[in-house]
Design a protein around this motif. Sequence first.
Motif, PDB file in Angstrom:
ATOM      1  N   ALA A   1       0.836  -1.213   0.000  1.00  0.00           N
ATOM      2  CA  ALA A   1       0.000   0.000   0.000  1.00  0.00           C
ATOM      3  C   ALA A   1       0.863   1.252   0.000  1.00  0.00           C
ATOM      4  CB  ALA A   1      -0.937  -0.005   1.204  1.00  0.00           C
ATOM      5  N   LYS A   2       1.923   1.204   0.784  1.00  0.00           N
ATOM      6  CA  LYS A   2       2.808   2.363   0.878  1.00  0.00           C
ATOM      7  C   LYS A   2       3.483   2.622  -0.476  1.00  0.00           C
ATOM      8  CE  LYS A   2       5.457   5.501   2.807  1.00  0.00           C
ATOM      9  NZ  LYS A   2       4.855   6.822   3.010  1.00  0.00           N
TER      10      LYS A   2
ATOM     11  N   ALA B   1       1.068   4.068  -2.969  1.00  0.00           N
ATOM     12  CA  ALA B   1       0.598   5.438  -2.743  1.00  0.00           C
ATOM     13  C   ALA B   1       1.726   6.459  -2.834  1.00  0.00           C
ATOM     14  CB  ALA B   1      -0.086   5.540  -1.383  1.00  0.00           C
ATOM     15  N   ASP B   2       2.916   6.035  -2.478  1.00  0.00           N
ATOM     16  CA  ASP B   2       4.014   6.997  -2.348  1.00  0.00           C
ATOM     17  C   ASP B   2       4.967   6.869  -3.524  1.00  0.00           C
ATOM     18  OD1 ASP B   2       6.016   8.640  -1.632  1.00  0.00           O
ATOM     19  OD2 ASP B   2       6.525   7.652   0.253  1.00  0.00           O
TER      20      ASP B   2
ATOM     21  N   GLU C   1      -1.449  11.398  -0.632  1.00  0.00           N
ATOM     22  CA  GLU C   1      -0.796  11.165   0.648  1.00  0.00           C
ATOM     23  C   GLU C   1      -0.565  12.454   1.417  1.00  0.00           C
ATOM     24  OE1 GLU C   1       2.787   8.761  -0.116  1.00  0.00           O
ATOM     25  OE2 GLU C   1       1.864   7.515   1.419  1.00  0.00           O
TER      26      GLU C   1
ATOM     27  N   GLY D   1      -1.717   4.705   1.147  1.00  0.00           N
ATOM     28  CA  GLY D   1      -0.473   4.224   1.748  1.00  0.00           C
ATOM     29  C   GLY D   1      -0.717   4.064   3.230  1.00  0.00           C
TER      30      GLY D   1
END
Lengths: 412, 309
Positions: free
Chosen positions: A387-388, A391-392, B164, B252
């Motif tokens: 997920a990180k 997203a990043d 984010e 995230g």
Amino acid sequence: MKKFIPAVALLAAAFAGSTAVRAADVEVAHWWTSGGEQAAVSVFANEFDALGGDKWIDGAIAGGEASRSATLQRILGGNPPGAAQFNPGRQYEELIANGQLLDLTDLATKENWAGLIRPQSISEACLVDGHWWCVPVNIHSWNWAWASIPAFKAAGVELPTSFADFLEKAPKLKAAGITPFAIGGESWQISGAFGVVQTSMLGLEKREQILKGKDVALAAAEMPAVFTKWREFKQYTDEGSANRNWNDTTNLVITGKAAMQIMGDWARGEFAVAGQKAGVDYACLALPIEAPTVSTGGDIFLFPKNSDPAVEAAQLKMASMMITPRVQALFNNAKGSMPVRDDVDMSLADDCMKKGLEIIKDEKNIAVDAGRWLSNDTTGQMNDLAAKFWADDSMTVEDAVAQYVDILKNAD
Amino acid sequence: MTEVALAAQAQPRRRRRRGSLQAILATTPMIIAAVGVFVICILFSIFWSMTNSKLFPNFNFIGLTQYQRLWGTDRWIVSVQNVLVFGSISLIVGLVFGYLLAVFMDQRIRQEDLFRSIFLYPFAMSLVVTGLVWQWMYDPNLGIQSAVRSLGWTGFTFAPLIHESTALYGVIVGGVWNGVGVTMAILLAGLRGVDGEIWKAAKVDGIPTWRTYLFIALPMMRGAIATAFVLQLTGVVRVFDIVVAMTGGGPGFSTQVPALYVIQHLTDRVNVGQGMAAATMMLAPVMLLIVLRGLFVMRAESRAKRGAK
């Protein structure tokens, strides 16, 4: 009418005679709440109630994590549900080790579960040290992509023949105003799709070496390519993907707003509820498209020990009911999953399920579900990482691989 | 004569003793609950945080390994940062807006009751409902963005939850919206408690109204401000449900909070040791505050004693 029911119950009890165990309510904890899932769980509930006497009390809790947590807490607190859904694997290993579950071995031997249930990796989830601790009810494969045929037509491109091919066609889909790649931003969805891409790129053997054998060196060598490829998919998603449910995401494919979703075959139930036909409205692509596999995820039901003999009798009755050929056919057709036994009347099965049943015949095409090898803790860490990374955009591939290797190293 | 005097002396003493017995009886359940639930459970939590307990707590002592893993986990560090940012911004914004609303309500407006109800109404909703409503408003395909775009401004973008860098602020707005009404109500009560004579005096002296609100009324309602502050602070430490409803901690793990980490490890991830280590870390700042306050009180008392001598 209200007076009538107790009267009937009394009569029934009288007919049943004094030796019969009295009827019990069995509360069933599960997380089947979407349209297709509701249809499937109703099969179990109706069939169980039709056996007479005992009653199915529905204990649905939305979300697998929430439902499993509630069950575990209730077992720890000494007030367990009568039956509970889990995913096959290590989620309930401590319950077995601590003797919290009803031993189904006698029933299983009598009905020859070991002989009926195939492939073997499905029964292994419940058959631990020669004892049966749960009932596998279906086989769910993560290794599917669901494509909207009208969406691909509208963009003037053929269905993809591989992931690389899909990524080539995606810009055209995007130009046609269609979201090429539908995904919901929940970590399990991202991690699941990532796992499928991993399987496609590494092949089953290397995947097993990494996830089962915890081969750190191999992971360090092979995973950079997987992370790099995975990031390519992101540019083809839509803005609304953050925190979107899987079934809302599937709905984008159903309505033709999105072209393709990587999701387990529970998505098929949603297409069925929407009245769509495989091969006409949507296509199911077993992944990797070049060499289709089936992963052995799915659902099992376990039965926490209960001091009430009436409940225990009802639990055994429910376990037996879930695995009968008739119920297996009805349930799995509604659910979109595959039955755990071969001798099931699959005349109702649609093209997608037939495709899956064909693939599963060959042991070589079976991708054992990663949950068999990894604890929930490790799986959770991998979900977090996926997920990180998704997203990043500032997270580098090297960093992601380093963390992946670290998780693998510390996996218990 | 002496007997009467003795009896008169004895009576209140007996009554006092009976009174203290009642007090002990009345507080015993509370004491048992406090010791049993808080002290013992906290001690067990700390103990289990040093074991490798999975689903069932065990006594396999592994030292500080769980804490090493905890502070080596990006997600936990982001969670701690988030709760600090979330806390400071929502405390400040909540108090400022709460006071502004209270001042607005104080203008002898018509339909004050109606407005008060409207402003208080969000608080009557659970944070889960609040979170869902705001999530829908923020949703780029359903909410404000698509509404404005359908009016003709096609370049309009407003979807804080999908990035984010902005997601946490989206959550903060939802949280403040939920809580600001209560702050307003408390501060309004504080404002009404300020003596009318002071207003008259300020007017006679020609002090502008805004200065009266800011420099005279505000310092006089310390109690109300402290109440509002503490109420909000407790909300910040246990922030959980609004995050679950709005973002689930994502995208995230940009909106993760410590409580989410604890609960997830205690339950679905079946790693009680890790969850307890995180819970103990959540307790640490609270304990620090209590110790500091204790020291402060002790010093104040000893100074008072010295002063009395």
